[in-house]
Design an enzyme around this catalytic site. Sequence first.
Site, short mmCIF file in Angstrom:
data_model
loop_
_atom_site.label_atom_id
_atom_site.label_comp_id
_atom_site.label_asym_id
_atom_site.label_seq_id
_atom_site.Cartn_x
_atom_site.Cartn_y
_atom_site.Cartn_z
CB SER A 124 14.49 35.28 66.74
OG SER A 124 14.06 35.51 68.23
CE1 TYR A 148 14.54 29.74 66.71
CE2 TYR A 148 14.61 31.41 68.55
CZ TYR A 148 14.06 30.99 67.12
OH TYR A 148 13.38 31.86 66.49
CE LYS A 152 15.29 31.96 63.90
NZ LYS A 152 14.78 31.56 62.54
P1 NAD Z 1 6.42 27.67 63.08
O1 NAD Z 1 6.75 26.76 63.76
O2 NAD Z 1 4.80 27.79 63.15
O3 NAD Z 1 6.62 27.97 61.71
C1 NAD Z 1 7.92 27.25 60.99
C2 NAD Z 1 7.36 26.48 59.83
O4 NAD Z 1 8.61 26.05 59.18
C3 NAD Z 1 6.50 25.57 59.95
O5 NAD Z 1 5.39 25.48 59.38
C4 NAD Z 1 7.33 24.12 60.01
O6 NAD Z 1 6.46 23.35 59.83
C5 NAD Z 1 8.22 24.59 58.93
N1 NAD Z 1 9.51 24.10 58.89
C6 NAD Z 1 10.39 23.93 59.76
N2 NAD Z 1 11.63 23.25 59.23
C7 NAD Z 1 11.44 22.98 58.05
C8 NAD Z 1 11.89 22.25 57.08
N3 NAD Z 1 13.20 21.86 57.35
N4 NAD Z 1 11.32 22.10 55.61
C9 NAD Z 1 10.22 22.67 55.47
N5 NAD Z 1 9.50 23.24 56.31
C10 NAD Z 1 10.04 23.39 57.81
O7 NAD Z 1 6.84 29.17 63.45
P2 NAD Z 1 6.69 30.50 63.66
O8 NAD Z 1 6.36 31.21 64.90
O9 NAD Z 1 5.78 30.92 62.58
O10 NAD Z 1 8.13 31.05 63.23
C11 NAD Z 1 8.35 31.70 61.97
C12 NAD Z 1 10.02 32.03 61.94
O11 NAD Z 1 9.99 33.13 62.81
C13 NAD Z 1 10.89 31.14 62.24
O12 NAD Z 1 11.93 30.98 61.46
C14 NAD Z 1 11.02 31.43 63.93
O13 NAD Z 1 12.35 31.03 64.15
C15 NAD Z 1 10.87 33.03 63.70
N6 NAD Z 1 10.61 33.27 64.96
C16 NAD Z 1 9.36 33.00 65.70
C17 NAD Z 1 9.03 33.83 66.96
C18 NAD Z 1 7.83 33.34 67.62
O14 NAD Z 1 7.65 33.59 68.75
N7 NAD Z 1 6.83 32.73 66.76
C19 NAD Z 1 9.82 34.90 67.28
C20 NAD Z 1 10.96 35.44 66.63
C21 NAD Z 1 11.47 34.57 65.43
C1 WQD Z 2 7.27 35.72 77.87
C2 WQD Z 2 7.12 36.06 79.26
C3 WQD Z 2 8.12 34.50 80.86
C4 WQD Z 2 5.16 31.30 79.79
C5 WQD Z 2 10.31 33.53 73.44
C6 WQD Z 2 11.64 33.03 72.75
C7 WQD Z 2 12.33 33.91 71.84
C8 WQD Z 2 11.24 34.39 70.65
C9 WQD Z 2 9.75 34.77 71.38
C10 WQD Z 2 11.31 32.79 68.88
C11 WQD Z 2 8.59 35.98 80.16
C12 WQD Z 2 6.67 34.64 80.99
C13 WQD Z 2 5.99 32.63 79.94
C14 WQD Z 2 4.53 30.75 81.23
C15 WQD Z 2 5.27 32.87 82.19
N1 WQD Z 2 10.71 33.19 69.81
N2 WQD Z 2 5.91 33.44 80.84
N3 WQD Z 2 4.90 31.60 82.19
O1 WQD Z 2 10.51 34.11 76.37
O2 WQD Z 2 10.08 36.40 75.77
O3 WQD Z 2 10.74 34.65 73.92
O4 WQD Z 2 9.54 33.78 72.10
O5 WQD Z 2 12.05 33.55 68.27
O6 WQD Z 2 13.47 33.43 71.19
O7 WQD Z 2 12.72 32.97 73.93
O8 WQD Z 2 8.40 34.53 75.20
O9 WQD Z 2 6.19 33.98 75.79
O10 WQD Z 2 8.09 32.29 76.48
O11 WQD Z 2 7.67 34.69 77.56
O12 WQD Z 2 5.47 33.43 83.25
O13 WQD Z 2 4.08 29.83 81.18
O14 WQD Z 2 6.01 35.31 80.03
O15 WQD Z 2 8.88 34.14 81.70
O16 WQD Z 2 8.54 37.02 81.08
P1 WQD Z 2 10.19 35.03 75.56
P2 WQD Z 2 7.74 33.79 76.18
#
Ligand code: NAD
Ligand code: WQD
Length: 337
Positions: A124, A148, A152
């Site tokens: 991430s 979190y 990573k």
């Molecule tokens: P999500 O929560 O929708 O998907 C994660 C899945 O993993 C879920 O289906 C959950 O039920 C499953 N899970 C969690 N812990 C588990 C365990 N111990 N055993 C089996 N299953 C388990 O999240 P997402 O947005 O699809 O994210 C997927 C990956 O990408 C994650 O690793 C997240 O950290 C990473 N990521 C997400 C974002 C984002 O903004 N969505 C950004 C950067 C990185």
């Molecule tokens: C985006 C922008 C907020 C909500 C997060 C995690 C990051 C990654 C992606 C997993 C920012 C603004 C948001 C609201 C707002 N996830 N905002 N009102 O914070 O960039 O990233 O998701 O890996 O680890 O931190 O994403 O969508 O929360 O925010 O004004 O109700 O929107 O301040 O500028 P962020 P976000």
Amino acid sequence: MTILVTGGAGYIGSHTCVVLLNAGYDIAVLDSFPNSKPKSLQRVREITGKDFPVYAVDLLDRQGVEQVFVENQIEAVIHFAALKAVGESVAKPLTYYHNNLTGTLILCQVMQQYNVRRFVFSSSAAVYGAQERVPITEDMPLAPINPYGQTKVMIEQILQDICTADPSWSVALLRYFNPVGAHPSGRIGEDPNGIPNNLVPYVTQVAVGKLKELRIFGDDYPTPDGTGIRDYIHVMDLANGHLKALEWVKERTGAETFNLGTGEGYSVLDIIHAFERATGVPIPYQVVARRPGDAAVSYADPSKAKKLLGWQAEKQLIEMCADAWRWQQNNPNGYIE
Ligand code: NAD
Ligand code: WQD
């Protein structure tokens, strides 16, 4: 040969399953559904017309994980399964470290046991914390600001150490920026539990009438309109990035890190205006205080992924908004009908 997708029922995982199946891969999904519903996988079958095994197994359950490797010829693993809510990780660090770290350790141990050494990992942009310079390149110092993000960084390090110890391993560390949007069918999408933490799901829930108004977290940042700037990437582009990363780990060894973003930054107000243009639905908002820990500006330099993986994001902001809206409008309560 089969690709194991952990967390395949989740938001990014389900979209990646569609891309993998459409590309002709056989897959097996492992997910214990702490943050998703089995229905997403039913929809994946419906979109692709293809079937695949699903294991309702927790990664912390080693025997359950082993069973998946016994019953399938696993060629590579794409590891999405993790807990991902930043605020919750601050409140429950033990839960986050245990689930994300121990889950990954067990998965890698079982892979080792069954001679599977090709791995694509969901990292991430959270590993970068609030950087002073943009665009962000992969070699910038890592500075996560919450548990979190720490999980990573730690997992990236563990995977790099595994590659150093055993040069037959191959790992792609994919640092996603801000994934948004949904499959264009509107059948799968992001289904957050409770009130969304992230901007785009919050906006779509305001648009559909579930939430009253958006709160903009600060309009006094040093950006052109004062609101925070991020690199929003369409989830289908991201899913395609996994296909390229899979090809990469199949052909090479060693660990490599890639930013997956568009390289373009948009402000919160840009998102609101693009959403209104894409959907015709007005988004009421009020400006409130900054959210602690938020960076002013974050966007990727995605040139390494373009050069080495041959991947780049293709979808524009307007499509991200239109697809997010189609999903929300067709599924106002997510996967619960
Ligand atoms: P999500 O929560 O929708 O998907 C994660 C899945 O993993 C879920 O289906 C959950 O039920 C499953 N899970 C969690 N812990 C588990 C365990 N111990 N055993 C089996 N299953 C388990 O999240 P997402 O947005 O699809 O994210 C997927 C990956 O990408 C994650 O690793 C997240 O950290 C990473 N990521 C997400 C974002 C984002 O903004 N969505 C950004 C950067 C990185
Ligand atoms: C985006 C922008 C907020 C909500 C997060 C995690 C990051 C990654 C992606 C997993 C920012 C603004 C948001 C609201 C707002 N996830 N905002 N009102 O914070 O960039 O990233 O998701 O890996 O680890 O931190 O994403 O969508 O929360 O925010 O004004 O109700 O929107 O301040 O500028 P962020 P976000």
